[in-house]
Scaffold this motif. Structure first.
Motif, PDB file in Angstrom:
ATOM      1  N   ASP A  73      35.538  48.544  36.335  1.00 34.35           N
ATOM      2  CA  ASP A  73      34.795  47.596  36.240  1.00 34.35           C
ATOM      3  C   ASP A  73      34.132  47.590  34.722  1.00 34.35           C
ATOM      4  OD1 ASP A  73      34.689  46.349  38.849  1.00 34.35           O
ATOM      5  OD2 ASP A  73      34.114  48.503  39.633  1.00 34.35           O
ATOM      6  N   SER A  74      33.469  48.705  34.316  1.00 31.36           N
ATOM      7  CA  SER A  74      32.860  48.830  32.944  1.00 31.36           C
ATOM      8  C   SER A  74      33.823  48.486  31.727  1.00 31.36           C
ATOM      9  CB  SER A  74      31.952  50.011  32.878  1.00 31.36           C
ATOM     10  OG  SER A  74      32.814  51.004  32.603  1.00 31.36           O
ATOM     11  N   ALA A  75      35.021  49.103  32.073  1.00 32.52           N
ATOM     12  CA  ALA A  75      36.037  48.983  31.066  1.00 32.52           C
ATOM     13  C   ALA A  75      36.303  47.489  30.931  1.00 32.52           C
ATOM     14  CB  ALA A  75      37.401  49.660  31.444  1.00 32.52           C
ATOM     15  N   TYR A  76      36.438  46.680  32.087  1.00 27.38           N
ATOM     16  CA  TYR A  76      36.824  45.170  32.174  1.00 27.38           C
ATOM     17  C   TYR A  76      35.532  44.393  31.437  1.00 27.38           C
ATOM     18  CZ  TYR A  76      38.126  40.671  33.729  1.00 27.38           C
ATOM     19  OH  TYR A  76      38.788  39.410  33.948  1.00 27.38           O
ATOM     20  N   ALA A  77      34.316  44.867  31.706  1.00 27.92           N
ATOM     21  CA  ALA A  77      33.233  44.211  31.213  1.00 27.92           C
ATOM     22  C   ALA A  77      33.187  44.349  29.362  1.00 27.92           C
ATOM     23  CB  ALA A  77      31.766  44.556  31.807  1.00 27.92           C
ATOM     24  N   ILE A  86      42.212  38.837  27.730  1.00 26.49           N
ATOM     25  CA  ILE A  86      42.694  39.346  29.001  1.00 26.49           C
ATOM     26  C   ILE A  86      43.852  38.819  29.329  1.00 26.49           C
ATOM     27  CG2 ILE A  86      41.911  39.587  31.180  1.00 26.49           C
ATOM     28  CD1 ILE A  86      40.061  41.396  29.176  1.00 26.49           C
ATOM     29  N   VAL A  87      44.873  39.616  29.407  1.00 27.13           N
ATOM     30  CA  VAL A  87      46.319  38.950  30.008  1.00 27.13           C
ATOM     31  C   VAL A  87      46.156  38.896  31.381  1.00 27.13           C
ATOM     32  CG1 VAL A  87      48.779  39.739  29.959  1.00 27.13           C
ATOM     33  CG2 VAL A  87      47.286  40.114  27.784  1.00 27.13           C
ATOM     34  N   ARG A  88      45.615  39.758  32.265  1.00 19.80           N
ATOM     35  CA  ARG A  88      45.588  39.533  33.592  1.00 19.80           C
ATOM     36  C   ARG A  88      44.093  40.091  33.994  1.00 19.80           C
ATOM     37  NH1 ARG A  88      46.818  41.421  38.705  1.00 19.80           N
ATOM     38  NH2 ARG A  88      47.797  40.178  40.079  1.00 19.80           N
ATOM     39  N   PRO A  89      43.412  38.934  34.761  1.00 20.67           N
ATOM     40  CA  PRO A  89      42.213  39.673  35.109  1.00 20.67           C
ATOM     41  C   PRO A  89      42.006  40.893  36.090  1.00 20.67           C
ATOM     42  CG  PRO A  89      42.852  37.516  36.029  1.00 20.67           C
ATOM     43  CD  PRO A  89      43.940  37.961  35.084  1.00 20.67           C
ATOM     44  N   LEU A  90      40.783  41.401  36.158  1.00 24.30           N
ATOM     45  CA  LEU A  90      40.862  42.591  36.959  1.00 24.30           C
ATOM     46  C   LEU A  90      40.973  42.051  38.428  1.00 24.30           C
ATOM     47  CD1 LEU A  90      39.659  45.401  37.396  1.00 24.30           C
ATOM     48  CD2 LEU A  90      37.403  44.678  37.806  1.00 24.30           C
ATOM     49  N   GLY A  96      46.965  48.770  46.068  1.00 25.04           N
ATOM     50  CA  GLY A  96      45.586  49.769  46.279  1.00 25.04           C
ATOM     51  C   GLY A  96      45.067  50.064  44.942  1.00 25.04           C
ATOM     52  N   VAL A  97      45.661  49.785  43.937  1.00 23.47           N
ATOM     53  CA  VAL A  97      44.966  50.208  42.679  1.00 23.47           C
ATOM     54  C   VAL A  97      44.166  48.905  42.118  1.00 23.47           C
ATOM     55  CG1 VAL A  97      46.717  51.847  41.789  1.00 23.47           C
ATOM     56  CG2 VAL A  97      46.755  49.348  41.033  1.00 23.47           C
ATOM     57  N   ARG A  98      43.168  49.102  41.569  1.00 31.21           N
ATOM     58  CA  ARG A  98      42.513  48.158  40.622  1.00 31.21           C
ATOM     59  C   ARG A  98      42.780  48.398  39.284  1.00 31.21           C
ATOM     60  NH1 ARG A  98      36.957  48.181  40.978  1.00 31.21           N
ATOM     61  NH2 ARG A  98      36.968  45.881  40.813  1.00 31.21           N
ATOM     62  N   ARG A  99      43.116  46.940  38.537  1.00 33.30           N
ATOM     63  CA  ARG A  99      43.630  47.014  37.328  1.00 33.30           C
ATOM     64  C   ARG A  99      43.643  45.622  36.500  1.00 33.30           C
ATOM     65  NH1 ARG A  99      49.916  46.214  36.244  1.00 33.30           N
ATOM     66  NH2 ARG A  99      50.138  44.431  37.734  1.00 33.30           N
ATOM     67  N   PHE A 100      43.472  45.797  35.342  1.00 31.83           N
ATOM     68  CA  PHE A 100      43.528  44.232  34.431  1.00 31.83           C
ATOM     69  C   PHE A 100      44.488  44.898  33.278  1.00 31.83           C
ATOM     70  CE2 PHE A 100      39.955  46.613  32.446  1.00 31.83           C
ATOM     71  CZ  PHE A 100      40.110  46.283  30.969  1.00 31.83           C
ATOM     72  N   LEU A 101      45.016  43.712  32.636  1.00 29.36           N
ATOM     73  CA  LEU A 101      45.694  43.853  31.295  1.00 29.36           C
ATOM     74  C   LEU A 101      45.161  43.322  30.189  1.00 29.36           C
ATOM     75  CD1 LEU A 101      47.690  44.259  33.732  1.00 29.36           C
ATOM     76  CD2 LEU A 101      49.587  43.909  32.182  1.00 29.36           C
ATOM     77  N   VAL A 102      44.993  43.835  29.149  1.00 30.30           N
ATOM     78  CA  VAL A 102      44.390  43.534  27.833  1.00 30.30           C
ATOM     79  C   VAL A 102      45.175  43.556  26.683  1.00 30.30           C
ATOM     80  CG1 VAL A 102      43.255  45.803  27.696  1.00 30.30           C
ATOM     81  CG2 VAL A 102      42.235  43.767  26.438  1.00 30.30           C
TER      82      VAL A 102
END
Length: 117
Positions: A73-77, A86-90, A96-102
């Protein structure tokens, strides 16, 4: 962001066809997981590992590395605050994983992921 681990994501045409080189020859004999489009192979002796990826099944672009953190969450913020694309939002993925692509300023796409539930 606190980085716990970085995993190389190697692009392959077919995970099963590529598997024997990494398992038999390189000795990454433990399959951490295999979802068909992505699989992780680990050396039981050293703990070294790599991910083989055909293409990311849920993202518009493939990443070159996966960066594991315990606070996605803090990495995304922080990525948003710094103005990175942001290529793909959180997202909480079905597996089961939470992720985003940057996208890094050099153009590489990085998968930022938290494996905790």
């Amino acid at each position: 962001m606190r980085v716990n681990r970085i995993v190389a994501n190697l692009r392959v045409a077919d995970v099963d066809a590529a598997k024997s080189f990494y398992t038999d020859y390189l000795g990454l004999s433990t399959e951490g997981f295999n979802m068909g489009w992505v699989a992780r192979y680990i050396s039981p002796e050293t703990g070294a590992y790599i991910q083989l990826v055909t293409r990311d099944a849920t993202s518009p672009e493939d990443s070159v590395v996966s960066v594991l953190t315990d606070d996605v969450d803090s990495a995304y913020a922080e990525a948003q605050e710094l103005g990175f694309e942001i290529v793909r939002p959180l997202t909480k993925e079905d597996w089961g994983v939470r992720r985003f692509l940057v996208r890094a300023p050099d153009g590489n796409v990085v998968n930022i992921v938290d494996h905790r539930d």
